[in-house]
Design an enzyme around this catalytic site. Structure first.
Site, PDB file in Angstrom:
ATOM      1  N   LYS A  72       1.008  -1.240  -0.039  1.00 56.46           N
ATOM      2  CA  LYS A  72      -0.076  -0.128  -0.113  1.00 56.46           C
ATOM      3  C   LYS A  72       0.885   1.348   0.245  1.00 56.46           C
ATOM      4  O   LYS A  72       0.486   2.265  -0.492  1.00 56.46           O
ATOM      5  CB  LYS A  72      -0.920  -0.075   1.346  1.00 56.46           C
ATOM      6  CG  LYS A  72      -2.165  -1.120   1.145  1.00 56.46           C
ATOM      7  CD  LYS A  72      -3.005  -0.729   2.051  1.00 56.46           C
ATOM      8  CE  LYS A  72      -4.327  -1.644   2.147  1.00 56.46           C
ATOM      9  NZ  LYS A  72      -5.318  -1.429   2.995  1.00 56.46           N
ATOM     10  N   ASN A  93      -4.784   1.948  -2.174  1.00 55.66           N
ATOM     11  CA  ASN A  93      -4.952   0.386  -2.082  1.00 55.66           C
ATOM     12  C   ASN A  93      -6.011   0.223  -3.437  1.00 55.66           C
ATOM     13  O   ASN A  93      -6.382  -0.870  -3.777  1.00 55.66           O
ATOM     14  CB  ASN A  93      -6.113   0.020  -0.898  1.00 55.66           C
ATOM     15  CG  ASN A  93      -7.418   0.773  -1.142  1.00 55.66           C
ATOM     16  OD1 ASN A  93      -7.722   1.647  -1.758  1.00 55.66           O
ATOM     17  ND2 ASN A  93      -8.378  -0.211  -0.560  1.00 55.66           N
ATOM     18  N   ASP A 108     -10.600   2.728   0.769  1.00 56.14           N
ATOM     19  CA  ASP A 108     -10.981   2.016   2.233  1.00 56.14           C
ATOM     20  C   ASP A 108     -11.838   3.063   3.066  1.00 56.14           C
ATOM     21  O   ASP A 108     -12.930   2.820   3.573  1.00 56.14           O
ATOM     22  CB  ASP A 108      -9.738   1.847   3.230  1.00 56.14           C
ATOM     23  CG  ASP A 108      -8.938   0.338   2.756  1.00 56.14           C
ATOM     24  OD1 ASP A 108      -9.995  -0.696   2.171  1.00 56.14           O
ATOM     25  OD2 ASP A 108      -7.823  -0.109   3.008  1.00 56.14           O
ATOM     26  N   GLY A 131      -8.199   3.145  17.317  1.00 52.86           N
ATOM     27  CA  GLY A 131      -7.184   2.616  16.393  1.00 52.86           C
ATOM     28  C   GLY A 131      -6.397   3.903  15.758  1.00 52.86           C
ATOM     29  O   GLY A 131      -7.070   5.004  15.541  1.00 52.86           O
ATOM     30  N   GLY A 134      -3.670   1.423   9.492  1.00 48.07           N
ATOM     31  CA  GLY A 134      -4.299   1.854   8.320  1.00 48.07           C
ATOM     32  C   GLY A 134      -5.591   2.057   8.133  1.00 48.07           C
ATOM     33  O   GLY A 134      -5.789   3.165   7.620  1.00 48.07           O
ATOM     34  N   ALA A 135      -6.294   1.157   8.530  1.00 50.86           N
ATOM     35  CA  ALA A 135      -8.016   1.418   8.416  1.00 50.86           C
ATOM     36  C   ALA A 135      -8.564   2.785   9.142  1.00 50.86           C
ATOM     37  O   ALA A 135      -9.047   3.467   8.574  1.00 50.86           O
ATOM     38  CB  ALA A 135      -8.733   0.271   8.973  1.00 50.86           C
ATOM     39  N   ARG A 160       1.749   5.954  17.500  1.00 48.93           N
ATOM     40  CA  ARG A 160       0.837   5.906  16.193  1.00 48.93           C
ATOM     41  C   ARG A 160      -0.110   6.976  16.464  1.00 48.93           C
ATOM     42  O   ARG A 160      -0.538   7.320  15.391  1.00 48.93           O
ATOM     43  CB  ARG A 160       0.575   4.385  16.208  1.00 48.93           C
ATOM     44  CG  ARG A 160       0.541   3.834  15.007  1.00 48.93           C
ATOM     45  CD  ARG A 160       0.365   2.278  14.790  1.00 48.93           C
ATOM     46  NE  ARG A 160       0.316   1.745  13.684  1.00 48.93           N
ATOM     47  CZ  ARG A 160      -0.105   0.529  13.477  1.00 48.93           C
ATOM     48  NH1 ARG A 160      -0.504  -0.048  14.552  1.00 48.93           N
ATOM     49  NH2 ARG A 160      -0.404  -0.054  12.162  1.00 48.93           N
ATOM     50  N   GLY A 248     -18.619  -4.199   9.381  1.00 50.28           N
ATOM     51  CA  GLY A 248     -17.563  -4.027   8.568  1.00 50.28           C
ATOM     52  C   GLY A 248     -17.624  -4.439   7.219  1.00 50.28           C
ATOM     53  O   GLY A 248     -17.089  -4.120   6.261  1.00 50.28           O
TER      54      GLY A 248
HETATM   55  P1  NDP Z   1      -3.241  -2.300  11.497  1.00 50.56           P
HETATM   56  O1  NDP Z   1      -2.171  -3.458  12.012  1.00 50.56           O
HETATM   57  O2  NDP Z   1      -2.657  -0.966  10.474  1.00 50.56           O
HETATM   58  O3  NDP Z   1      -3.719  -1.383  12.895  1.00 50.56           O
HETATM   59  C1  NDP Z   1      -4.260  -2.155  13.804  1.00 50.56           C
HETATM   60  C2  NDP Z   1      -5.038  -1.364  15.060  1.00 50.56           C
HETATM   61  O4  NDP Z   1      -5.556  -2.143  15.745  1.00 50.56           O
HETATM   62  C3  NDP Z   1      -3.791  -0.379  15.502  1.00 50.56           C
HETATM   63  O5  NDP Z   1      -4.388   0.695  15.935  1.00 50.56           O
HETATM   64  C4  NDP Z   1      -3.428  -1.300  16.791  1.00 50.56           C
HETATM   65  O6  NDP Z   1      -3.094  -0.272  18.066  1.00 50.56           O
HETATM   66  C5  NDP Z   1      -4.884  -1.713  17.034  1.00 50.56           C
HETATM   67  N1  NDP Z   1      -4.800  -2.909  17.858  1.00 50.56           N
HETATM   68  C6  NDP Z   1      -4.495  -4.240  17.441  1.00 50.56           C
HETATM   69  N2  NDP Z   1      -4.711  -5.074  18.430  1.00 50.56           N
HETATM   70  C7  NDP Z   1      -4.937  -4.333  19.756  1.00 50.56           C
HETATM   71  C8  NDP Z   1      -5.165  -4.610  21.010  1.00 50.56           C
HETATM   72  N3  NDP Z   1      -5.123  -5.937  21.485  1.00 50.56           N
HETATM   73  N4  NDP Z   1      -5.482  -3.668  21.808  1.00 50.56           N
HETATM   74  C9  NDP Z   1      -5.548  -2.232  21.343  1.00 50.56           C
HETATM   75  N5  NDP Z   1      -5.454  -2.031  20.296  1.00 50.56           N
HETATM   76  C10 NDP Z   1      -5.073  -3.008  19.134  1.00 50.56           C
HETATM   77  O7  NDP Z   1      -4.464  -2.797  10.845  1.00 50.56           O
HETATM   78  P2  NDP Z   1      -5.434  -2.112   9.764  1.00 50.56           P
HETATM   79  O8  NDP Z   1      -5.728  -0.925  10.170  1.00 50.56           O
HETATM   80  O9  NDP Z   1      -5.026  -2.588   8.342  1.00 50.56           O
HETATM   81  O10 NDP Z   1      -6.659  -3.262  10.088  1.00 50.56           O
HETATM   82  C11 NDP Z   1      -7.397  -3.220  11.233  1.00 50.56           C
HETATM   83  C12 NDP Z   1      -8.723  -3.936  10.864  1.00 50.56           C
HETATM   84  O11 NDP Z   1      -9.475  -3.285   9.838  1.00 50.56           O
HETATM   85  C13 NDP Z   1      -8.411  -5.304  10.465  1.00 50.56           C
HETATM   86  O12 NDP Z   1      -9.483  -6.073  11.252  1.00 50.56           O
HETATM   87  C14 NDP Z   1      -8.909  -5.318   9.063  1.00 50.56           C
HETATM   88  O13 NDP Z   1      -9.497  -6.577   8.723  1.00 50.56           O
HETATM   89  C15 NDP Z   1      -9.905  -4.222   8.970  1.00 50.56           C
HETATM   90  N6  NDP Z   1     -10.138  -3.804   7.777  1.00 50.56           N
HETATM   91  C16 NDP Z   1     -11.399  -3.812   7.243  1.00 50.56           C
HETATM   92  C17 NDP Z   1     -11.879  -3.387   5.792  1.00 50.56           C
HETATM   93  C18 NDP Z   1     -13.305  -3.377   5.551  1.00 50.56           C
HETATM   94  O14 NDP Z   1     -13.433  -3.247   4.248  1.00 50.56           O
HETATM   95  N7  NDP Z   1     -14.123  -3.902   6.281  1.00 50.56           N
HETATM   96  C19 NDP Z   1     -10.569  -2.604   5.242  1.00 50.56           C
HETATM   97  C20 NDP Z   1      -9.552  -2.746   5.764  1.00 50.56           C
HETATM   98  C21 NDP Z   1      -9.181  -3.247   7.045  1.00 50.56           C
HETATM   99  P3  NDP Z   1      -1.400  -0.089  18.174  1.00 50.56           P
HETATM  100  O15 NDP Z   1      -1.164   1.010  17.261  1.00 50.56           O
HETATM  101  O16 NDP Z   1      -1.151   0.203  19.434  1.00 50.56           O
HETATM  102  O17 NDP Z   1      -0.723  -1.360  17.905  1.00 50.56           O
END
Ligand code: NDP
Length: 283
Positions: A72, A93, A108, A131, A134-135, A160, A248
């Site tokens: 991406k 994307n 997205d 969060g 990326g999303a 972040r 979602g």
């Molecule tokens: P990233 O890895 O870029 O980001 C993940 C985020 O989740 C970060 O903010 C991270 O926090 C947080 N996180 C993960 N685990 C925990 C936890 N246990 N406690 C607290 N915070 C947590 O992922 P993406 O943004 O790319 O994707 C996120 C979700 O979005 C995925 O489930 C993906 O499938 C979904 N998605 C859905 C789409 C749709 O069309 N419906 C399109 C794109 C994505 P930290 O910064 O602290 O690590």
């Protein structure tokens, strides 16, 4: 264009681990439903082959392609330009051929917004967004462009979260603040929209967000980026509190719709695409 290619306009998806992607079924259902002799093919592209793959897609007359992680950001230097939100986010994307140029877009956040707008117009509203990955970044930028009044980013990692808040303040002049997430977060009174933009709940039906559920009030719109399961615990808990829940899958379908619109110029039938996606996901 090679001989015979008049039958099909090509679009595609460049990702790693491309097999069994329900998006293919969804996009091809739209092409079939609208009588478009187009194909959407899935190709596994490794990082070292990305440049060659982009050049190849251009040479073969592809009308565009999606790219997912890990491409991406790294695809950007190999494109001819960026759309407004993709430039702000620094992530692409969806690539769209315009004339002889490949332009990078990000669908997205646009997909999320279309889905959200079935429940509420985000203009002038106050939003809490869990969060900063990326999303969440894509969603926050589109909310900013759509005139959202205030965004509170709640994220576990301070660095972040701070980076996203700085982007929203500096580039979109948005009223944005960061809350570093520790313990159960209480949604402030007056919040209109609460969004889970994290991966919490993905393939984990029992996973809960650290959230004080009593702070969710009837009438709030609550949305999840997680699409599997479609009904997350977060959405169920919010519905039980009288909130309006947006799943979602709506985001996934709508980012597909925006992509098809970019590539073909037609607005595809959302119900056809959602049905195809659900079937491919075994729902
Ligand atoms: P990233 O890895 O870029 O980001 C993940 C985020 O989740 C970060 O903010 C991270 O926090 C947080 N996180 C993960 N685990 C925990 C936890 N246990 N406690 C607290 N915070 C947590 O992922 P993406 O943004 O790319 O994707 C996120 C979700 O979005 C995925 O489930 C993906 O499938 C979904 N998605 C859905 C789409 C749709 O069309 N419906 C399109 C794109 C994505 P930290 O910064 O602290 O690590």
């Amino acid at each position: 264009m090679t001989e015979g290619s008049f039958l099909h306009e090509l679009t595609g998806s460049m990702s790693q681990g491309a097999a069994g992607n329900p998006t293919v079924a969804m996009i091809e259902a739209a092409f079939a439903h609208h009588g478009l002799h187009w194909r959407y093919v899935n190709m596994e592209v490794t990082p070292e082959n990305l440049v060659a793959a982009v050049r190849g897609a251009k040479a073969m007359g592809f009308r565009g392609f999606n790219c997912s992680l890990p491409h991406k950001v790294t695809v950007i230097p190999h494109l001819d330009g960026l759309g407004e939100s993709a430039a702000l986010m620094g992530a692409v994307n969806c690539v769209v051929r315009r004339g002889d140029k490949f332009v990078g877009e990000n669908t997205d956040g646009k997909g999320f917004l279309k889905s959200l707008e079935t429940a509420i117009d985000p203009k002038g509203k106050s939003v809490v967004l869990f969060g900063a990955g990326g999303a969440a970044r894509a969603i926050a930028v589109e909310l900013g462009l759509a005139g959202t009044k205030r965004i509170t980013i709640v994220n576990r990692s301070e660095a972040r979260g701070a980076e996203l808040v700085a982007l929203l303040r500096e580039k979109l002049k948005l009223d944005a603040e960061l809350v570093v997430w520790s313990g159960d977060y209480a949604v402030p009174t007056g919040t209109d929209v609460v969004i889970n933009g994290t991966s919490i709940g993905l393939y984990a039906p029992e996973a809960r967000l650290a959230l004080d559920l009593t702070s969710l009030k009837p009438g709030m719109v609550v949305a999840d980026v997680v699409f599997s399961p479609v009904r997350t615990k977060f959405l169920d808990d919010a519905s039980a509190r009288g909130c309006r829940a947006i799943d979602g899958l709506g985001m996934l379908v709508n980012q597909g719709i925006v992509g098809v619109e970019y590539w073909t110029g037609i607005t595809p039938d959302a119900a056809v695409m959602r049905k195809a996606l659900e079937t491919a996901m075994g729902l």
